[in-house]
Structures are given as C-alpha cells and as structure tokens.
Design a protein around this motif. Structure first.
Motif, PDB file in Angstrom:
ATOM      1  N   ASP A 185      -1.319  -6.967   1.875  1.00 41.94           N
ATOM      2  CA  ASP A 185      -0.528  -5.938   2.548  1.00 41.94           C
ATOM      3  C   ASP A 185      -0.297  -6.303   4.021  1.00 41.94           C
ATOM      4  N   SER A 186      -1.337  -6.764   4.702  1.00 37.78           N
ATOM      5  CA  SER A 186      -1.204  -7.087   6.125  1.00 37.78           C
ATOM      6  C   SER A 186      -0.244  -8.247   6.349  1.00 37.78           C
ATOM      7  N   LEU A 192       7.466 -10.049   5.786  1.00 47.68           N
ATOM      8  CA  LEU A 192       8.649  -9.573   5.075  1.00 47.68           C
ATOM      9  C   LEU A 192       9.500  -8.664   5.971  1.00 47.68           C
ATOM     10  N   PRO A 193      10.736  -9.068   6.268  1.00 43.93           N
ATOM     11  CA  PRO A 193      11.606  -8.203   7.080  1.00 43.93           C
ATOM     12  C   PRO A 193      11.903  -6.867   6.393  1.00 43.93           C
ATOM     13  N   TYR A 198       8.980  -2.332  -0.213  1.00 40.22           N
ATOM     14  CA  TYR A 198       7.858  -2.553  -1.124  1.00 40.22           C
ATOM     15  C   TYR A 198       6.578  -1.865  -0.650  1.00 40.22           C
ATOM     16  N   GLU A 199       6.684  -1.066   0.410  1.00 33.99           N
ATOM     17  CA  GLU A 199       5.495  -0.488   1.042  1.00 33.99           C
ATOM     18  C   GLU A 199       4.651   0.313   0.060  1.00 33.99           C
ATOM     19  N   MET A 204      -0.455   0.926  -2.901  1.00 28.70           N
ATOM     20  CA  MET A 204      -1.224   1.183  -4.129  1.00 28.70           C
ATOM     21  C   MET A 204      -2.228   0.070  -4.382  1.00 28.70           C
ATOM     22  N   ILE A 205      -1.834  -1.172  -4.055  1.00 27.94           N
ATOM     23  CA  ILE A 205      -2.741  -2.307  -4.228  1.00 27.94           C
ATOM     24  C   ILE A 205      -3.980  -2.137  -3.355  1.00 27.94           C
TER      25      ILE A 205
END
Length: 236
Positions: A185-186, A192-193, A198-199, A204-205
């Motif tokens: 996530d970080s 990713l611009p 996809y946040e 959730m991950i």
C-alpha cells in the motif's frame, strides 16, 4: 502475577490505547474534517471545529507515547525467541514512531496557518486555504514513509510471534500478511499516479489482516498472557 505477565499486560494495554487514540484521531477527526480536493471546505471545517482538531492532534501524540511503551514491552517479551531479531523489530518500530512524530509537525502547522498571527495578513484567504491542504498532505505523506518502517517491523514481529511458544501461530501469520499489505500500500501510494482508483483494494489488503492480527495479539496479551519465567525454564 510474575514479571513477564505484567509486561504482557502493559503491552496489551499499550496496543489498546493505540487502537483507541488512533481510530479517534484518524476516523473521527481527520476523515471528518478533511475534504479531499477541497481546500476551502477543509479549512472551514477545521476553523469551525478547532477543538475537535486539537483533540485529534492530542490523540495522535498519546498514540506515539504508547507506541514507544509498547515497543519496549514487545522487545522484553520476545527477546527469549531471538534477541537480535527482537531488537531489530524494536528499532524499526521506533523509527516509525520518530517519523510519525515529525509528521505531526504538519498538523500544528495547520493551526498556525489558521491562527491570528499578524504575519498571516500577507497571504490572502485562498493562499491560506492552500497552505492548510499542503500541511495535511505533508502529514499524510510523511506518515506513509513511517508505515514502510512499520511494515518491516511487522515482518519481524510476525516471525517472532510465530516462533514463540506464548502465542498461536496464526497470529504471527496474520501479522506477516499485514506487513506485506502495509508495504504494498505504501509503495503503491508513492508510485501510482492513479492510486485513488485502487485505494479501496489496497486498504482491504492492509486493514483486514492488520486489524485481525494486531487485535488478536492485543487480546491474547491482555487476557491469556504469556509463560512465566519458571515455565519457560521448564520447557527449555
């Protein structure tokens, strides 16, 4: 109650304090007051709810204090598994604490920008509102850097919990899965611009294994405890 179980209670209480203060500050303060992409609304919300914002900062400070206490307690409990790995886990968590402390400077910056100091007269309303959003984004970005170190900490913590005879192995597995989630996530946020698209997936991950794993560890420390020194020596 022997010394190890007293430390376990301290660790469990520390974890619980971190959960409560962090949830309040993040979800009941920042998520409520900050409007993504709208500097005017964000600045207005903070001005209208200044005490709520200040209590949010205080809650974050409390979270950092208990995080330092928890770091010590986890090291003391898990050094019997592997002292070097436990020390490394502690250092990575402390670095996260330090980075988060630096991140908090930006929230104080928001209060300064929305204050009544004479030098602020040099900026018009739009500029002040833009400064508020810059400070908020700087806080979030700095926090993300800290979470990279926290994710690495969780890898070591999960390994130690998995190897320890004090805890169920599934807690260690969940912590290691959460660690991977934090790291993905970080880095995705930085690289990713179009991260916002996809946040929810990335969250959730991180959230599910992280919350389940760390809450499981919290309740185990509080209510089940760990082996006493005598029991450890007997099983060695």
């Amino acid at each position: 109650m022997d010394a190890r179980n007293r430390i376990a209670k301290v660790a469990g209480a520390g974890y619980l304090a971190i959960f409560i203060s962090g949830i309040f500050a993040n979800f009941f303060v920042l998520e409520t007051l900050v409007v993504a992409g709208d500097a005017a609304a964000t600045a207005g919300n903070i001005q209208d709810n200044e005490w709520q914002f200040r209590f949010g900062i205080l809650s974050f400070v409390i979270m950092v204090v208990f995080d330092v206490v928890l770091t010590w307690a986890l090291y003391e409990l898990l050094k019997v598994v592997n002292r070097n790995v436990s020390l490394l886990a502690a250092w990575f968590r402390l670095v996260n604490c330090a980075i988060f402390g630096v991140a908090l400077y930006n929230l104080f910056g928001v209060l300064h920008v929305l204050g009544s100091s004479p030098y602020l007269a040099a900026l018009n309303t739009s500029q002040l509102q833009a400064q508020v959003m810059l400070f908020v984004h700087a806080f979030q970005s700095t926090w993300l850097v800290g979470l990279i170190f926290f994710g690495i900490h969780l890898i070591f913590l999960g390994y130690l919990v998995f190897k320890s005879s004090d805890f169920p192995r599934f807690i260690g597995v969940l912590l290691m899965i959460a660690a991977i989630g934090y790291l993905i996530d970080s880095f995705a946020n930085f690289l990713l611009p179009n991260y916002e698209d996809y946040e929810s997936i990335f969250m959730m991950i991180v959230v599910i294994p992280g919350v389940v794993g760390e809450l499981s560890l919290t309740f185990w420390l509080l209510f089940k405890g760990v082996k006493t020194e005598t029991e450890l020596k007997a099983s060695a």
